[in-house]
Write a protein that holds these residues in place. Sequence first.
Motif, PDB file in Angstrom:
ATOM      1  N   LYS A  77      -2.087  -1.565 -11.296  1.00 28.80           N
ATOM      2  CA  LYS A  77      -1.525  -2.206 -12.481  1.00 28.80           C
ATOM      3  C   LYS A  77      -0.101  -2.691 -12.227  1.00 28.80           C
ATOM      4  O   LYS A  77       0.287  -3.779 -12.658  1.00 28.80           O
ATOM      5  CB  LYS A  77      -1.545  -1.223 -13.650  1.00 28.80           C
ATOM      6  N   ALA A  78       0.685  -1.852 -11.505  1.00 26.83           N
ATOM      7  CA  ALA A  78       2.087  -2.213 -11.236  1.00 26.83           C
ATOM      8  C   ALA A  78       2.199  -3.303 -10.182  1.00 26.83           C
ATOM      9  O   ALA A  78       3.111  -4.137 -10.228  1.00 26.83           O
ATOM     10  CB  ALA A  78       2.864  -0.972 -10.793  1.00 26.83           C
ATOM     11  N   VAL A  79       1.277  -3.297  -9.222  1.00 26.11           N
ATOM     12  CA  VAL A  79       1.298  -4.288  -8.138  1.00 26.11           C
ATOM     13  C   VAL A  79      -0.088  -4.934  -8.060  1.00 26.11           C
ATOM     14  O   VAL A  79      -0.941  -4.505  -7.275  1.00 26.11           O
ATOM     15  CB  VAL A  79       1.659  -3.636  -6.788  1.00 26.11           C
ATOM     16  N   PRO A  80      -0.327  -5.952  -8.864  1.00 27.36           N
ATOM     17  CA  PRO A  80      -1.663  -6.569  -8.905  1.00 27.36           C
ATOM     18  C   PRO A  80      -2.128  -7.091  -7.548  1.00 27.36           C
ATOM     19  O   PRO A  80      -3.332  -7.136  -7.278  1.00 27.36           O
ATOM     20  CB  PRO A  80      -1.493  -7.725  -9.907  1.00 27.36           C
ATOM     21  N   THR A  81      -1.190  -7.449  -6.678  1.00 22.29           N
ATOM     22  CA  THR A  81      -1.577  -8.002  -5.370  1.00 22.29           C
ATOM     23  C   THR A  81      -1.934  -6.913  -4.370  1.00 22.29           C
ATOM     24  O   THR A  81      -2.382  -7.202  -3.259  1.00 22.29           O
ATOM     25  CB  THR A  81      -0.419  -8.838  -4.794  1.00 22.29           C
ATOM     26  N   SER A  82      -1.706  -5.657  -4.739  1.00 24.11           N
ATOM     27  CA  SER A  82      -1.948  -4.552  -3.817  1.00 24.11           C
ATOM     28  C   SER A  82      -3.382  -4.050  -3.968  1.00 24.11           C
ATOM     29  O   SER A  82      -3.831  -3.732  -5.066  1.00 24.11           O
ATOM     30  CB  SER A  82      -0.976  -3.404  -4.083  1.00 24.11           C
ATOM     31  N   SER A  83      -4.116  -3.972  -2.857  1.00 21.67           N
ATOM     32  CA  SER A  83      -5.479  -3.445  -2.864  1.00 21.67           C
ATOM     33  C   SER A  83      -5.453  -1.981  -2.469  1.00 21.67           C
ATOM     34  O   SER A  83      -4.787  -1.604  -1.493  1.00 21.67           O
ATOM     35  CB  SER A  83      -6.353  -4.228  -1.887  1.00 21.67           C
ATOM     36  N   THR A  84      -6.151  -1.149  -3.219  1.00 20.28           N
ATOM     37  CA  THR A  84      -6.168   0.292  -2.932  1.00 20.28           C
ATOM     38  C   THR A  84      -7.490   0.735  -2.316  1.00 20.28           C
ATOM     39  O   THR A  84      -7.769   1.928  -2.263  1.00 20.28           O
ATOM     40  CB  THR A  84      -5.904   1.095  -4.223  1.00 20.28           C
ATOM     41  N   GLU A  85      -8.300  -0.232  -1.853  1.00 18.82           N
ATOM     42  CA  GLU A  85      -9.586   0.132  -1.265  1.00 18.82           C
ATOM     43  C   GLU A  85      -9.412   0.994  -0.021  1.00 18.82           C
ATOM     44  O   GLU A  85     -10.120   1.975   0.181  1.00 18.82           O
ATOM     45  CB  GLU A  85     -10.383  -1.133  -0.918  1.00 18.82           C
ATOM     46  N   LYS A  86      -8.461   0.609   0.840  1.00 17.78           N
ATOM     47  CA  LYS A  86      -8.204   1.377   2.061  1.00 17.78           C
ATOM     48  C   LYS A  86      -7.270   2.561   1.805  1.00 17.78           C
ATOM     49  O   LYS A  86      -7.132   3.436   2.657  1.00 17.78           O
ATOM     50  CB  LYS A  86      -7.581   0.480   3.134  1.00 17.78           C
ATOM     51  N   GLY A  87      -6.638   2.552   0.654  1.00 21.57           N
ATOM     52  CA  GLY A  87      -5.664   3.588   0.348  1.00 21.57           C
ATOM     53  C   GLY A  87      -4.406   2.972  -0.217  1.00 21.57           C
ATOM     54  O   GLY A  87      -4.392   1.813  -0.657  1.00 21.57           O
ATOM     55  N   LEU A  88      -3.339   3.730  -0.177  1.00 24.16           N
ATOM     56  CA  LEU A  88      -2.057   3.290  -0.730  1.00 24.16           C
ATOM     57  C   LEU A  88      -1.197   2.710   0.386  1.00 24.16           C
ATOM     58  O   LEU A  88      -0.894   3.404   1.366  1.00 24.16           O
ATOM     59  CB  LEU A  88      -1.355   4.497  -1.376  1.00 24.16           C
ATOM     60  N   ASP A  89      -0.812   1.427   0.265  1.00 17.83           N
ATOM     61  CA  ASP A  89       0.046   0.853   1.302  1.00 17.83           C
ATOM     62  C   ASP A  89       1.508   1.159   0.989  1.00 17.83           C
ATOM     63  O   ASP A  89       1.833   1.773  -0.035  1.00 17.83           O
ATOM     64  CB  ASP A  89      -0.191  -0.650   1.453  1.00 17.83           C
ATOM     65  N   LEU A  90       2.404   0.744   1.891  1.00 11.77           N
ATOM     66  CA  LEU A  90       3.819   1.074   1.743  1.00 11.77           C
ATOM     67  C   LEU A  90       4.390   0.510   0.458  1.00 11.77           C
ATOM     68  O   LEU A  90       5.123   1.204  -0.268  1.00 11.77           O
ATOM     69  CB  LEU A  90       4.608   0.548   2.951  1.00 11.77           C
ATOM     70  N   ASN A  91       4.062  -0.741   0.140  1.00  5.19           N
ATOM     71  CA  ASN A  91       4.581  -1.358  -1.078  1.00  5.19           C
ATOM     72  C   ASN A  91       4.120  -0.591  -2.310  1.00  5.19           C
ATOM     73  O   ASN A  91       4.901  -0.332  -3.240  1.00  5.19           O
ATOM     74  CB  ASN A  91       4.129  -2.821  -1.151  1.00  5.19           C
ATOM     75  N   GLY A  92       2.848  -0.196  -2.330  1.00 10.41           N
ATOM     76  CA  GLY A  92       2.331   0.569  -3.457  1.00 10.41           C
ATOM     77  C   GLY A  92       2.996   1.928  -3.563  1.00 10.41           C
ATOM     78  O   GLY A  92       3.291   2.410  -4.671  1.00 10.41           O
ATOM     79  N   PHE A  93       3.254   2.564  -2.417  1.00 11.68           N
ATOM     80  CA  PHE A  93       3.922   3.869  -2.400  1.00 11.68           C
ATOM     81  C   PHE A  93       5.335   3.768  -2.973  1.00 11.68           C
ATOM     82  O   PHE A  93       5.771   4.613  -3.769  1.00 11.68           O
ATOM     83  CB  PHE A  93       3.959   4.392  -0.964  1.00 11.68           C
ATOM     84  N   LEU A  94       6.056   2.717  -2.587  1.00 12.88           N
ATOM     85  CA  LEU A  94       7.420   2.523  -3.099  1.00 12.88           C
ATOM     86  C   LEU A  94       7.398   2.196  -4.592  1.00 12.88           C
ATOM     87  O   LEU A  94       8.249   2.677  -5.357  1.00 12.88           O
ATOM     88  CB  LEU A  94       8.118   1.407  -2.320  1.00 12.88           C
ATOM     89  N   GLN A  95       6.443   1.381  -5.009  1.00 13.46           N
ATOM     90  CA  GLN A  95       6.348   1.034  -6.432  1.00 13.46           C
ATOM     91  C   GLN A  95       6.018   2.257  -7.287  1.00 13.46           C
ATOM     92  O   GLN A  95       6.521   2.403  -8.398  1.00 13.46           O
ATOM     93  CB  GLN A  95       5.277  -0.038  -6.625  1.00 13.46           C
ATOM     94  N   LEU A  96       5.188   3.136  -6.746  1.00 19.97           N
ATOM     95  CA  LEU A  96       4.850   4.361  -7.470  1.00 19.97           C
ATOM     96  C   LEU A  96       6.101   5.207  -7.702  1.00 19.97           C
ATOM     97  O   LEU A  96       6.327   5.717  -8.810  1.00 19.97           O
ATOM     98  CB  LEU A  96       3.814   5.157  -6.676  1.00 19.97           C
ATOM     99  N   ASN A  97       6.928   5.325  -6.684  1.00 20.09           N
ATOM    100  CA  ASN A  97       8.154   6.106  -6.827  1.00 20.09           C
ATOM    101  C   ASN A  97       9.174   5.395  -7.712  1.00 20.09           C
ATOM    102  O   ASN A  97       9.956   6.052  -8.408  1.00 20.09           O
ATOM    103  CB  ASN A  97       8.741   6.411  -5.447  1.00 20.09           C
ATOM    104  N   LYS A  98       9.152   4.081  -7.689  1.00 20.83           N
ATOM    105  CA  LYS A  98      10.020   3.337  -8.606  1.00 20.83           C
ATOM    106  C   LYS A  98       9.628   3.608 -10.050  1.00 20.83           C
ATOM    107  O   LYS A  98      10.496   3.784 -10.927  1.00 20.83           O
ATOM    108  CB  LYS A  98       9.916   1.839  -8.299  1.00 20.83           C
ATOM    109  N   LEU A  99       8.330   3.686 -10.313  1.00 17.99           N
ATOM    110  CA  LEU A  99       7.858   4.014 -11.666  1.00 17.99           C
ATOM    111  C   LEU A  99       8.319   5.402 -12.082  1.00 17.99           C
ATOM    112  O   LEU A  99       8.699   5.620 -13.238  1.00 17.99           O
ATOM    113  CB  LEU A  99       6.336   3.937 -11.720  1.00 17.99           C
ATOM    114  N   TYR A 100       8.298   6.345 -11.138  1.00 15.48           N
ATOM    115  CA  TYR A 100       8.799   7.691 -11.451  1.00 15.48           C
ATOM    116  C   TYR A 100      10.260   7.630 -11.903  1.00 15.48           C
ATOM    117  O   TYR A 100      10.660   8.281 -12.868  1.00 15.48           O
ATOM    118  CB  TYR A 100       8.685   8.596 -10.229  1.00 15.48           C
TER     119      TYR A 100
END
Length: 627
Positions: A236-259
């Motif tokens: 939801k935060a990164v629509p361009t990020s695919s989580t099929e393979k897992g969490l990529d670096l951009n998604g990991f950073l965005q998750l912590n930014k949300l925190y």
Amino acid sequence: MSTVRICVCGDEGTGKSSLIASLVKDVFVSNKIQSVLPQVTIPPTSGTPENVTTTIVDTSARPQDRTTLRKEIRKCNVILLVYSDHYSYERVALFWMPYFRSLGVNVPVVLCANKSDLAGSGSTPQVVEEEMLPVMAEFREIDSCIRTSAKEQHNVIEVFYLCQKAVTHPIAPLYDHKEGQLKPACMAALKRVFYLCDKDQDGYLNDQEMHDFQVKSFDKPLSPGELENIKATVSKAVPTSSTEKGLDLNGFLQLNKLYAEKGRHETIWIILRKHHYTDSLSLEDSFLHPRFDVPDYASAELSPAGYRFFMDLFLTFDKDSDGGLNDQELAALFAPTPGLPPSWVESSFPSSTVRNEAGHITLQGWLAQWSMTTFLEPKTTLEYLAYLGFEGPNAWDSTTAALKVTKPRKRRRRPGRVERNVVLCYLLGSASSGKSSLLDAFLNRPFDNLYHPTIKPRRAVNSVELHGGKQCYLILEELGELEPAILENQAKLDACDLICYAYDSSEPDSFSHIVDLRKRYPQLDELPAIYTALKADRDKTTQRSELQPDAYTAALNMAAPLHVSVTWHSISELFVALAEAATNPSTAFPRSEEPPDRTSLYMALAATSCAALAAFMIWRRSTSSSV
């Protein structure tokens, strides 16, 4: 930190003392509090961040109490700044925040809008109201804002919890409210955490890696439902990020930014602290530099766990599986570190070890390089083990589990092998005698006819197979212009396992350099040594020396010089001989004179004594008979 000291500041009548009294008594004190409350100390509870003791100090804003106010502000860890109406709110930006800055204090400030019962319904603890945003944007030291009511007991506990958390889990080092981004130092630390958790280095944290990350960071497993929620949040935060393979670096950073944006920055701190980060977002010094003592005459080597770690690291980053690490693969491997170790840069790595035809370090060279680094500077190896994420067999192991200390070998002349797998040999000889070419041959480099004088010390390290099949790592070092300084340094000589005296057998003045060297530095006689005649493929010449090399070594009861050439395939036999002598040092000292065999002499003396005794007994009997 074991204690959090909160200084409660604000204009008179804003309800500072009422907030403290409501916290302590758990009930609103309706009578107006006329004086400053005494200091309150609250012991740790199950809900206290980081199990700290909390001290709360009430203050007065009256001009006559300004000296005490300054003193308390300078002693505190966090300031709770209370306002209750438009006038006191205006004073936050016009007086209080500039006043704190004028005192030179560098502590977080929690902004508290008290008496929310007079302003209608309050807000949830960590929602920042529009009226607070401008002052937060102007003053970065403001950690968080909250509305409270001492009368209605609204957010009273929460406001002091925010103060505790502002010290134990500060937002300032992590998040830039004005830019709406994680700060660079925080991003760098989180990138390193991601790198260490991405065990297969495919750029994604797969489900198992996410599970392992959760256990390491929070000491509890991640349920399938929680994992799906995390993926959904990131998508939801990164629509361009695919989580099929897992969490990529951009998604990991965005998750912590949300925190950080949602006031859950303690989650980021838990992650970082579990990965040994300090409040300044640097790695703990005790983690990078654990205590590791190497006694005199002993040495440091990699343990089996250390070799396994560096081997796995090499295989993981050799993405093209060509048996070598190219520049891009090396850069990726050293990404979570400050870069190559300084000593590697100085020695023009990877020229000091084995490379493939493309010039890329091989696995053999990689392990040899770390063996040499551990031998010469174990603290550097420990530091990089920490950067690169070494984990011992047991959870409580430190990086020292990757190293071991060898048995001291002070008495070199004692027969038998020393318990070392890494040995150092100094290569001594005259200029242009062929020492550099010998180092090149040791690393399987082609022979270069061009002469390059050695200015600073140069080392080469490679593995050598001893007789019987055992492997050891041999470090060859030519000393360059630092030769006198090194040979006069007893600590350097103590670290050396063997001296290789090398001369050019085709140059008449080459051997005399060795003779002069031994006269100038008599302490070299305390080290095992091998003599080597280089350039044996050329015509041998008579040396301008009082004794020729063979006679000189014979006079010392030493083995005759080994005649070798770097152009011969048999040059490898020299390296085996050096490694054998270094690991069995008594064989490379002058041979003792064999004592004469006195067995026959002793037998003859015994026989003579027996005959004399028999003759005496016969004479005595005959004398007795005649009497």
